[in-house]
Motif scaffolding. Structure first.
Motif, PDB file in Angstrom:
ATOM      1  N   GLN A 143      -4.652  -1.289   6.382  1.00  0.00           N
ATOM      2  CA  GLN A 143      -4.483  -2.496   6.859  1.00  0.00           C
ATOM      3  C   GLN A 143      -3.151  -2.627   7.721  1.00  0.00           C
ATOM      4  OE1 GLN A 143      -4.154  -5.166   3.808  1.00  0.00           O
ATOM      5  NE2 GLN A 143      -4.360  -7.136   5.034  1.00  0.00           N
ATOM      6  N   TRP A 144      -2.133  -1.988   7.073  1.00  0.00           N
ATOM      7  CA  TRP A 144      -0.703  -2.287   7.923  1.00  0.00           C
ATOM      8  C   TRP A 144      -0.810  -1.350   9.278  1.00  0.00           C
ATOM      9  CZ3 TRP A 144       3.098  -3.822   9.820  1.00  0.00           C
ATOM     10  CH2 TRP A 144       4.391  -3.234  10.283  1.00  0.00           C
ATOM     11  N   SER A 145      -1.519  -0.302   9.444  1.00  0.00           N
ATOM     12  CA  SER A 145      -1.578   0.524  10.735  1.00  0.00           C
ATOM     13  C   SER A 145      -2.217  -0.374  11.587  1.00  0.00           C
ATOM     14  CB  SER A 145      -2.214   1.955  10.342  1.00  0.00           C
ATOM     15  OG  SER A 145      -1.622   2.532   9.291  1.00  0.00           O
ATOM     16  N   ALA A 146      -3.288  -0.879  11.119  1.00  0.00           N
ATOM     17  CA  ALA A 146      -4.062  -1.636  12.366  1.00  0.00           C
ATOM     18  C   ALA A 146      -3.085  -2.673  12.827  1.00  0.00           C
ATOM     19  CB  ALA A 146      -5.269  -2.187  11.597  1.00  0.00           C
ATOM     20  N   LEU A 147      -2.425  -3.373  12.098  1.00  0.00           N
ATOM     21  CA  LEU A 147      -1.543  -4.724  12.635  1.00  0.00           C
ATOM     22  C   LEU A 147      -0.443  -3.970  13.561  1.00  0.00           C
ATOM     23  CD1 LEU A 147      -0.894  -6.719   9.367  1.00  0.00           C
ATOM     24  CD2 LEU A 147      -2.294  -7.365  11.572  1.00  0.00           C
ATOM     25  N   ILE A 203      -0.829  -7.224   1.970  1.00  0.00           N
ATOM     26  CA  ILE A 203      -0.151  -6.171   2.331  1.00  0.00           C
ATOM     27  C   ILE A 203       0.874  -5.987   1.373  1.00  0.00           C
ATOM     28  CG2 ILE A 203       1.271  -4.990   4.073  1.00  0.00           C
ATOM     29  CD1 ILE A 203      -0.318  -6.637   6.260  1.00  0.00           C
ATOM     30  N   LEU A 204       0.794  -4.601   0.810  1.00  0.00           N
ATOM     31  CA  LEU A 204       1.945  -4.669  -0.430  1.00  0.00           C
ATOM     32  C   LEU A 204       2.842  -3.532   0.178  1.00  0.00           C
ATOM     33  CD1 LEU A 204       2.515  -5.151  -3.312  1.00  0.00           C
ATOM     34  CD2 LEU A 204       1.290  -3.106  -3.866  1.00  0.00           C
ATOM     35  N   VAL A 205       4.175  -3.796   0.202  1.00  0.00           N
ATOM     36  CA  VAL A 205       5.029  -2.930   0.448  1.00  0.00           C
ATOM     37  C   VAL A 205       6.187  -2.767  -0.537  1.00  0.00           C
ATOM     38  CG1 VAL A 205       7.052  -2.696   2.331  1.00  0.00           C
ATOM     39  CG2 VAL A 205       4.764  -3.862   2.840  1.00  0.00           C
ATOM     40  N   PRO A 265       5.094   1.100   2.752  1.00  0.00           N
ATOM     41  CA  PRO A 265       3.800   0.592   2.571  1.00  0.00           C
ATOM     42  C   PRO A 265       2.962   1.145   1.200  1.00  0.00           C
ATOM     43  CG  PRO A 265       4.057   1.257   4.940  1.00  0.00           C
ATOM     44  CD  PRO A 265       5.251   1.971   4.273  1.00  0.00           C
ATOM     45  N   SER A 266       2.513   0.296   0.489  1.00  0.00           N
ATOM     46  CA  SER A 266       1.796   1.025  -0.649  1.00  0.00           C
ATOM     47  C   SER A 266       0.708   1.742  -0.022  1.00  0.00           C
ATOM     48  CB  SER A 266       1.562  -0.015  -1.789  1.00  0.00           C
ATOM     49  OG  SER A 266       0.267  -0.451  -1.567  1.00  0.00           O
ATOM     50  N   ARG A 267       0.051   2.961  -0.909  1.00  0.00           N
ATOM     51  CA  ARG A 267      -1.008   3.579  -0.571  1.00  0.00           C
ATOM     52  C   ARG A 267      -2.107   2.652  -0.150  1.00  0.00           C
ATOM     53  NH1 ARG A 267      -4.650   5.617  -3.876  1.00  0.00           N
ATOM     54  NH2 ARG A 267      -3.449   4.785  -5.694  1.00  0.00           N
TER      55      ARG A 267
END
Ligand SMILES: Nc1nc2c(ncn2[C@@H]2O[C@H](COP(=O)(O)OP(=O)(O)OP(=O)(O)O)[C@@H](O)[C@H]2O)c(=O)[nH]1
Ligand SMILES: [Mg+2]
Ligand SMILES: [Zn+2]
Length: 403
Positions: A107-111, A169-171, A100-102
């Protein structure tokens, strides 16, 4: 190399000959979408509109991936589950590194946190408008109610201006073999926002710059079969099947939605109305979501397409992740899924084929089961969540050549 400002969605291209970044200008009416303007010799950390640019988007090509589907069709669960599965799958990790980008980590962790704690992710909120945009929406509403339209503003307003920003969400996805990287920008849209083409054009500008569109159709789309599923429900899915909001999507709304998205894309890209939309300009595929519910139906394709009826109850290690990984097998399952779609909701396949002849099907259960009345899941055990991502990555030429 093409990049996209993920904030205002301006498109930039690097011209190797002049070593210049070129700014792709999109006209509000969609015409002259390919007109370009020279941009400063060296792109700093800002896009031509002045937004901060993620450093990653300057280093690697960015692919915009849109998920389109009615409300509660599972889009947000799919995005979270697919990223999670890509990052944690032992077979996938032989070939790919997914980071996941910085700026997306929070946002990613919350999901991720919700899913691994087996809690349902809430409905995505509609995007809000500011000032001018609100007036435009009022005008649309007024028109619909046969009231006289307020006078048009003399200076044309860009349809995407004044829009509340939503961060995709940028990965980063890197091939461990070629050492090439692309940024995958997952854009999540509230289902209500794509329900009609006009609103979609206003609130979902990413649809016009998307590299990949995933149409999400839930397994329960045909209400005749939903009734049969309800009759055969078991402990694992009884509560979620009883929830009307979760199964509110209909063929009658999804067919015009697909049609409108195609029209909107053609307009925004000045693309002929009579030509089908094809790769490499735009890749389109479909996800048959909530595939865990298909085992409640008695069709021969189900055993190839869907997880077994005891998927949620059996230990993870005994039946893996439901991914096939191999292209031949993925193709085989895709064909079986099309055959099933043509029995359950044939008009969806017809409409998709009309506009997007390359459309393929991927059956996915983002969670592996339905949610209980208390918003928890008995298990988080995705089925087939990696295969569509592997397929998508295989289409991005930027990842092919060794560096
Ligand atoms: N049975 C089953 N239910 C699922 C699955 N994934 C999601 N759901 C349910 O479907 C509902 C909607 O999921 P969301 O991810 O919020 O759907 P969405 O398409 O993002 O909806 P909006 O944000 O309103 O546009 C949730 O209540 C989930 O419990 C699945 O894999 N299986
Ligand atoms: Mg959502
Ligand atoms: Zn910008």
């Amino acid at each position: 190399m093409r990049t996209v400002c993920l904030n205002c969605l301006s498109e930039l291209k690097f011209d190797r000959a002049s070593k210049n970044w070129i700014w792709v200008i999109r006209q509000p009416n969609g015409h002259a979408a390919t007109k370009v303007a020279g941009y400063t010799a060296k792109l700093s950390q800002r896009c031509p509109n002045g937004c901060d640019i993620d450093e990653e988007t300057l280093n690697h090509p960015t692919k915009v991936i849109g998920f389109v589907g009615e409300s509660a069709s599972s889009k947000t669960h799919l995005i979270a589950s697919m990223i999670y599965s890509m990052m944690n799958d032992p077979v996938m990790s032989q070939d790919w590194s997914i980071i996941p980008s910085r700026k997306s980590v929070k946002q990613w962790s919350a999901l991720e946190n919700l899913l691994i704690n087996r809690r349902a992710i809430g409905a995505t909120e509609k995007r809000q408008f500011t000032g001018g945009q609100l007036q435009r929406m009022d005008a649309v509403a007024a028109n619909a109610m046969q009231r006289p339209m307020p006078p048009r503003p003399s200076t044309p307003v860009h349809p995407w201006s004044g829009l509340e920003q939503r961060a995709p969400i940028l990965v980063k996805a890197s091939s461990v073999h070629t050492r090439r990287t692309v940024n995958l920008a997952f854009v999540d849209v509230a289902g209500e926002d794509v329900a009609d083409g006009k609103t979609a054009a206003q609130v979902s500008p990413h649809l016009a710059v998307a590299d990949f569109l995933w149409f999400v159709v839930p397994s329960t789309l045909n209400k005749q079969y939903l009734a049969i599923m309800r009759e055969h429900a078991n402990d694992a899915n009884e509560e979620s099947l009883g929830n009307d909001v979760e199964h509110s999507q209909t063929v009658g709304r999804t067919v015009p939605m697909i049609d409108q998205i195609a029209t909107l894309w053609r307009e925004a890209n000045s693309y002929p109305v009579d030509l089908p939309i094809e790769p490499p300009r735009l890749h389109v595929s479909s996800i048959v979501a909530k595939s865990d519910l298909l085992s409640l139906l008695n069709f021969p394709e189900v055993s190839v397409v869907a997880p077994p009826a005891n998927w949620a109850d059996s230990p993870y290690s005994t039946n893996g992740s439901g991914n096939l990984y191999s292209r031949d097998q993925i193709d085989y399952r895709s064909d079986a899924t099309r055959s099933l779609v043509r029995k359950l909701f044939p008009q969806i396949d017809n409409t998709l084929a009309l506009h997007f002849p390359w459309n393929r099907y991927f059956p996915v259960s983002a969670v592996g089961c339905g949610k209980r009345a208390d918003n928890s899941y008995p298990v988080f055990k995705p089925y087939g969540a990696v295969d569509p991502m592997l397929y998508m990555l295989s289409l991005f030429e930027e990842l092919w050549i060794d560096r």
